[in-house]
Scaffold this active site. Structure first.
Site, short mmCIF file in Angstrom:
data_model
loop_
_atom_site.label_atom_id
_atom_site.label_comp_id
_atom_site.label_asym_id
_atom_site.label_seq_id
_atom_site.Cartn_x
_atom_site.Cartn_y
_atom_site.Cartn_z
N TYR A 53 6.59 -8.75 9.74
CA TYR A 53 6.59 -7.18 10.52
C TYR A 53 7.79 -6.99 11.22
O TYR A 53 8.16 -7.78 12.11
CB TYR A 53 5.50 -7.44 11.11
CG TYR A 53 4.17 -6.29 10.75
CD1 TYR A 53 4.73 -5.10 10.93
CD2 TYR A 53 3.14 -6.53 9.89
CE1 TYR A 53 3.63 -3.86 10.31
CE2 TYR A 53 2.59 -5.62 9.41
CZ TYR A 53 2.95 -4.30 9.61
OH TYR A 53 1.88 -3.38 9.06
N GLU A 55 8.51 -3.67 13.07
CA GLU A 55 8.40 -2.46 13.62
C GLU A 55 9.51 -2.35 14.51
O GLU A 55 9.82 -3.05 15.52
CB GLU A 55 7.17 -2.02 14.28
CG GLU A 55 5.85 -1.93 13.43
CD GLU A 55 4.71 -1.21 13.87
OE1 GLU A 55 4.67 -1.39 15.28
OE2 GLU A 55 3.65 -0.90 13.30
N ASP A 199 19.04 16.82 -0.32
CA ASP A 199 18.03 15.76 -1.03
C ASP A 199 18.81 15.39 -2.32
O ASP A 199 18.73 15.92 -3.43
CB ASP A 199 16.70 16.33 -1.42
CG ASP A 199 15.93 15.26 -1.92
OD1 ASP A 199 16.40 14.29 -2.20
OD2 ASP A 199 14.30 15.58 -1.95
N THR A 225 16.48 8.83 -2.61
CA THR A 225 15.45 7.67 -2.98
C THR A 225 16.85 6.68 -3.42
O THR A 225 17.89 7.04 -3.48
CB THR A 225 14.73 7.92 -4.26
OG1 THR A 225 15.76 8.54 -5.06
CG2 THR A 225 13.79 8.98 -3.99
N LYS A 228 16.51 5.66 -8.16
CA LYS A 228 17.01 6.66 -9.52
C LYS A 228 18.49 6.47 -9.87
O LYS A 228 18.42 5.23 -10.19
CB LYS A 228 17.01 8.09 -9.26
CG LYS A 228 15.12 8.34 -8.81
CD LYS A 228 15.07 9.77 -8.25
CE LYS A 228 13.34 9.95 -7.96
NZ LYS A 228 12.99 11.32 -7.40
N ARG A 234 12.69 0.58 -5.30
CA ARG A 234 12.03 1.79 -4.95
C ARG A 234 12.04 1.99 -3.50
O ARG A 234 11.37 1.03 -2.75
CB ARG A 234 10.37 1.83 -5.49
CG ARG A 234 10.14 1.72 -6.81
CD ARG A 234 8.72 1.91 -7.14
NE ARG A 234 8.86 3.37 -7.34
CZ ARG A 234 9.04 4.00 -8.55
NH1 ARG A 234 9.51 3.32 -9.47
NH2 ARG A 234 9.19 5.41 -8.69
C1 LIG Z 1 12.18 11.75 -6.74
C2 LIG Z 1 12.24 12.64 -5.80
C3 LIG Z 1 11.72 12.66 -4.20
C4 LIG Z 1 10.75 11.93 -4.12
O1 LIG Z 1 10.67 10.41 -4.18
P1 LIG Z 1 9.48 9.46 -4.38
O2 LIG Z 1 10.21 8.18 -4.10
O3 LIG Z 1 8.95 9.83 -5.52
O4 LIG Z 1 8.47 9.67 -3.29
C5 LIG Z 1 12.11 13.40 -3.59
N1 LIG Z 1 13.15 14.51 -3.59
C6 LIG Z 1 13.66 14.79 -4.99
C7 LIG Z 1 14.58 15.69 -5.27
C8 LIG Z 1 13.27 13.62 -5.95
O5 LIG Z 1 13.79 13.86 -7.09
#
Ligand SMILES: *Cc1c(COP(=O)(O)O)cnc(C)c1O
Length: 419
Positions: A53, A55, A199, A225, A228, A234
């Site tokens: 942990y 925090e 994003d 994220t 990807k 993740r």
């Molecule tokens: C995949 C994605 C997210 C969210 O990611 P998670 O890990 O699935 O919660 C947010 N914004 C965009 C543009 C995404 O493609």
């Protein structure tokens, strides 16, 4: 018990994990948001760091025993800063959606206005879509794409921003096949005094590898994220260039939204960022785009209707209406042939989100396996054969044959991380 392997403790789950590993090895994975992480990233993920942990942030924790964790998180943060060229990075968000929620918490009050891309046009749920908390608790206004071009209409974005005066503007999305014009979004955000959030969840690996322009210097905050195109575990990160925004983001993540960070994920993010800083990652990022363009070219030549006519990045969105079939039956048939995609809404889709007109395909995973343009042309041909056969209502033989050919191909390109 304590020292026993997964296989002996829980053969049921162990067997299913092995089955999933085999499935991932044997399919041509064309899900645009997925990838194959390296063995090194997998190893870091499955470690005793999950027991701790932590925090707080390095040097300011609420639990003792952070001698090692502080070093790991600091390394991850420093690698993120150096890879993306930012002054601040927070590597604690549990995933992309909570990272985006932290942006709202940092800059907005409930009821404030956010301007984001509508989900049916390629935006993400967390950019203010109605079923998301971000659409329920905030006043969300959405922009889309031009019908003729399939591209974001920056005049519409500006007009909506001037009319609604959002406090926050989101750019980036989940099904946008074209380059995001960060400077144009920044100009609009400045004009109306909004915070601009880029994003880059989908394109982070392309940005890191120099295959897509960077939002740094344009966006006030960057969320991504890590799993990807960036090819990490993740997880997610928030980045900023100003100290003021960095403090607001840190407070929003912890204690605003989260408790203890997932330290095993933090370590794996650090490993992925190290890998992304190597020269071969640049080659990977460039190849992801080349592959997407080769696949797009093949599909367009076979009469598929590509949203925006093609792609600048790792993904292709196509409307199957001219092929006489919906996205869902097509995606299900392709999956049975070993070609994994997802059905997807296309802009101005007359069909319902659970049974939309399109499919989305992406090249990060196949590129991580080492496939190139020749394989993309072959995959494009298979997609066409399966979709055409299903539309005619007689696909069993074609699906069987394509699946055998897919197996021959995947056997030649072992996936990273799999044994
Ligand atoms: C995949 C994605 C997210 C969210 O990611 P998670 O890990 O699935 O919660 C947010 N914004 C965009 C543009 C995404 O493609």
């Amino acid at each position: 018990m304590a020292g026993n392997s997964l296989n002996s403790v829980d053969p049921e789950i162990a067997g299913l994990i092995t089955a999933e590993e085999r499935r991932q090895a044997d399919t041509v994975k064309l899900i645009a948001s997925e990838n194959y992480v390296s063995r090194a990233v997998l190893e870091a993920t499955g470690t005793v760091l999950t027991n701790k942990y932590s925090e707080g942030y390095a040097g300011k924790r609420y639990y003792e025993g952070q001698q090692v964790i502080d070093q790991i998180e600091t390394i991850a943060v420093e690698r993120a800063k150096s890879l993306f060229g930012v002054n601040h990075a927070n590597v604690q968000p549990y995933s992309g959606s909570p990272a985006n929620l932290a942006i709202y918490l940092a800059f907005l009050n409930p009821g404030d206005t956010v301007l984001g891309m509508g989900l049916p046009f390629g935006g993400h749920l967390t950019h203010g879509w109605s079923v998301s908390a971000t659409g329920k608790w905030f006043n969300s206004v959405r922009y889309g794409v031009r019908k003729e071009t399939g591209r974001i209409d920056m005049d519409e974005v500006r007009a909506l921003a001037l009319e609604h005066r959002p406090k926050l503007i989101f750019c980036g999305g989940t099904a946008i096949p074209r380059t995001i014009d960060f400077p144009a979004f920044a100009e609009i955000a400045r004009e109306v005094g909004a915070v601009l959030a880029a994003d880059i969840a989908h394109i982070a690996g392309l940005v890191a590898g120099g295959a897509h322009p960077s939002p740094v210097g344009h966006a006030d905050v960057i969320s991504t994220t890590t799993h990807k195109t960036l090819r990490g575990p993740r997880g997610a990160m928030l980045m900023a260039t100003s100290d003021e925004h960095a403090t607001a983001l840190n407070k929003a993540v912890f204690p605003g939204l989260q408790g203890g960070p997932h330290n095993h994920t933090t370590a794996a993010i650090a490993v992925a960022l190290h890998e992304a800083a190597q020269p071969d990652f640049k080659a990977y990022a460039a190849q992801v785009v080349k592959n997407a363009q080769a696949l797009a070219d093949e599909l367009a030549g076979r009469g598929f209707d590509l949203v925006s006519g093609g792609t600048d990045n790792h993904l292709i969105l196509m409307d199957l209406t001219p092929k006489g079939i919906g996205g869902k039956p097509a995606a299900k048939a392709l999956d049975r042939a070993g070609l994994e995609t997802n059905y997807n809404t296309v802009p101005f889709d007359p069909r319902k989100p659970f049974d939309p007109s399109g499919i989305r395909i992406g090249t990060p995973s196949v590129t991580s396996r080492g496939m190139g343009e020749a394989e993309m042309r072959q995959i494009g041909a298979w997609i066409d054969e399966v979709v055409t056969a299903v539309a005619k209502g007689d696909a069993e033989d074609v699906i069987g044959r394509v699946h055998r050919e897919v197996s021959d191909l995947t056997a030649q390109f072992p996936a990273p991380g799999l044994s």
